[in-house]
Design a protein around this motif. Structure first.
Motif, PDB file in Angstrom:
ATOM      1  N   THR A  61       0.813  -1.208   0.000  1.00 21.91           N
ATOM      2  CA  THR A  61       0.000   0.000   0.000  1.00 21.91           C
ATOM      3  C   THR A  61       0.851   1.265   0.000  1.00 21.91           C
ATOM      4  O   THR A  61       0.573   2.212  -0.726  1.00 21.91           O
ATOM      5  CB  THR A  61      -0.950   0.012   1.216  1.00 21.91           C
ATOM      6  N   SER A  62       1.891   1.276   0.813  1.00 19.04           N
ATOM      7  CA  SER A  62       2.709   2.488   0.927  1.00 19.04           C
ATOM      8  C   SER A  62       3.389   2.851  -0.387  1.00 19.04           C
ATOM      9  O   SER A  62       3.602   4.032  -0.674  1.00 19.04           O
ATOM     10  CB  SER A  62       3.755   2.331   2.036  1.00 19.04           C
ATOM     11  N   LEU A  63       3.720   1.859  -1.219  1.00 16.56           N
ATOM     12  CA  LEU A  63       4.332   2.150  -2.525  1.00 16.56           C
ATOM     13  C   LEU A  63       3.384   2.955  -3.407  1.00 16.56           C
ATOM     14  O   LEU A  63       3.797   3.907  -4.076  1.00 16.56           O
ATOM     15  CB  LEU A  63       4.718   0.857  -3.242  1.00 16.56           C
ATOM     16  N   ALA A  64       2.119   2.574  -3.412  1.00 17.21           N
ATOM     17  CA  ALA A  64       1.127   3.281  -4.225  1.00 17.21           C
ATOM     18  C   ALA A  64       0.921   4.693  -3.693  1.00 17.21           C
ATOM     19  O   ALA A  64       0.847   5.657  -4.482  1.00 17.21           O
ATOM     20  CB  ALA A  64      -0.194   2.509  -4.239  1.00 17.21           C
ATOM     21  N   ARG A  65       0.820   4.840  -2.375  1.00 19.51           N
ATOM     22  CA  ARG A  65       0.637   6.182  -1.792  1.00 19.51           C
ATOM     23  C   ARG A  65       1.827   7.076  -2.137  1.00 19.51           C
ATOM     24  O   ARG A  65       1.651   8.228  -2.531  1.00 19.51           O
ATOM     25  CB  ARG A  65       0.478   6.090  -0.272  1.00 19.51           C
ATOM     26  N   GLU A  66       3.033   6.543  -1.988  1.00 24.14           N
ATOM     27  CA  GLU A  66       4.234   7.333  -2.272  1.00 24.14           C
ATOM     28  C   GLU A  66       4.313   7.744  -3.741  1.00 24.14           C
ATOM     29  O   GLU A  66       4.686   8.874  -4.051  1.00 24.14           O
ATOM     30  CB  GLU A  66       5.487   6.555  -1.867  1.00 24.14           C
ATOM     31  N   ALA A  67       3.959   6.837  -4.643  1.00 20.20           N
ATOM     32  CA  ALA A  67       4.000   7.153  -6.075  1.00 20.20           C
ATOM     33  C   ALA A  67       2.988   8.249  -6.413  1.00 20.20           C
ATOM     34  O   ALA A  67       3.287   9.168  -7.188  1.00 20.20           O
ATOM     35  CB  ALA A  67       3.730   5.902  -6.907  1.00 20.20           C
ATOM     36  N   LEU A  68       1.794   8.165  -5.834  1.00 26.99           N
ATOM     37  CA  LEU A  68       0.784   9.193  -6.077  1.00 26.99           C
ATOM     38  C   LEU A  68       1.237  10.532  -5.519  1.00 26.99           C
ATOM     39  O   LEU A  68       1.173  11.554  -6.206  1.00 26.99           O
ATOM     40  CB  LEU A  68      -0.557   8.785  -5.457  1.00 26.99           C
ATOM     41  N   VAL A  69       1.727  10.537  -4.295  1.00 27.42           N
ATOM     42  CA  VAL A  69       2.167  11.792  -3.678  1.00 27.42           C
ATOM     43  C   VAL A  69       3.309  12.416  -4.464  1.00 27.42           C
ATOM     44  O   VAL A  69       3.361  13.638  -4.629  1.00 27.42           O
ATOM     45  CB  VAL A  69       2.537  11.580  -2.191  1.00 27.42           C
ATOM     46  N   LYS A  70       4.215  11.610  -5.002  1.00 28.86           N
ATOM     47  CA  LYS A  70       5.320  12.152  -5.811  1.00 28.86           C
ATOM     48  C   LYS A  70       4.775  12.881  -7.034  1.00 28.86           C
ATOM     49  O   LYS A  70       5.196  13.990  -7.358  1.00 28.86           O
ATOM     50  CB  LYS A  70       6.284  11.053  -6.233  1.00 28.86           C
ATOM     51  N   ARG A  71       3.813  12.262  -7.731  1.00 31.92           N
ATOM     52  CA  ARG A  71       3.228  12.917  -8.914  1.00 31.92           C
ATOM     53  C   ARG A  71       2.511  14.203  -8.528  1.00 31.92           C
ATOM     54  O   ARG A  71       2.581  15.201  -9.235  1.00 31.92           O
ATOM     55  CB  ARG A  71       2.270  11.974  -9.634  1.00 31.92           C
ATOM     56  N   LEU A  72       1.820  14.181  -7.399  1.00 31.97           N
ATOM     57  CA  LEU A  72       1.104  15.372  -6.939  1.00 31.97           C
ATOM     58  C   LEU A  72       2.078  16.475  -6.504  1.00 31.97           C
ATOM     59  O   LEU A  72       1.840  17.654  -6.738  1.00 31.97           O
ATOM     60  CB  LEU A  72       0.153  15.014  -5.800  1.00 31.97           C
ATOM     61  N   ARG A  73       3.180  16.084  -5.888  1.00 35.89           N
ATOM     62  CA  ARG A  73       4.208  17.060  -5.489  1.00 35.89           C
ATOM     63  C   ARG A  73       4.800  17.734  -6.720  1.00 35.89           C
ATOM     64  O   ARG A  73       4.989  18.951  -6.749  1.00 35.89           O
ATOM     65  CB  ARG A  73       5.315  16.392  -4.673  1.00 35.89           C
ATOM     66  N   ASP A  74       5.084  16.945  -7.751  1.00 36.05           N
ATOM     67  CA  ASP A  74       5.594  17.522  -8.997  1.00 36.05           C
ATOM     68  C   ASP A  74       4.596  18.531  -9.564  1.00 36.05           C
ATOM     69  O   ASP A  74       4.969  19.625  -9.975  1.00 36.05           O
ATOM     70  CB  ASP A  74       5.869  16.428 -10.030  1.00 36.05           C
TER      71      ASP A  74
END
Length: 134
Positions: A28-41
């Motif tokens: 689960t944490s991998l998906a959350r981190e990937a989404l947050v990275k795209r949103l941060r960009d």
């Protein structure tokens, strides 16, 4: 001009995007981190403040954000991320320009009634891709 915010229903987006759903199945944490990275960009490229809300398991709503970072909320146990997003939309839609990204049709109607706009998970993907290509 009112400040712009993008509110994101984290798990709604994760389950709508196949690549994030696959990460979620692994961890689960991998998906959350990937989404947050795209949103941060997206936030960095556009200046639009981003708030992402996930379903949580703590006894109270928790928030984490360093200055200039994406704000991340976790709902409290027994409460959905939808409820947190709806509360934020009803409280802040008159003060700020709010765009809510969710695949939940009931949530779309509720935030729209609050004065916020909404976009689908696929429209969010397009918005993030457009910002990256500019």
């Amino acid at each position: 001009m009112r400040s712009q915010y993008l509110l994101v229903d984290g798990h709604s987006i994760i389950f709508a995007w196949p690549e994030l759903r696959a990460l979620h199945q692994r961890r689960t944490s991998l998906a959350r981190e990937a989404l947050v990275k795209r949103l941060r960009d997206y936030q960095d490229w556009t200046g639009v403040r981003v708030v992402v809300v996930f379903d949580g398991r703590a006894p109270q709503v928790t928030e984490s954000a360093d200055p200039g970072e994406v704000q991340i909320f976790y709902s409290r146990i027994g409460q959905t991320a939808d409820a947190v997003i709806e509360r934020l939309a009803s409280k802040y839609a008159t003060q700020f320009s709010l765009l809510v990204a969710t695949g939940d049709s009931l949530e779309q109607q509720t935030v729209s009634a609050s004065g916020a706009q909404w976009i689908s998970p696929e429209a969010l993907r397009e918005l993030l891709d457009e910002a990256r290509s500019q």
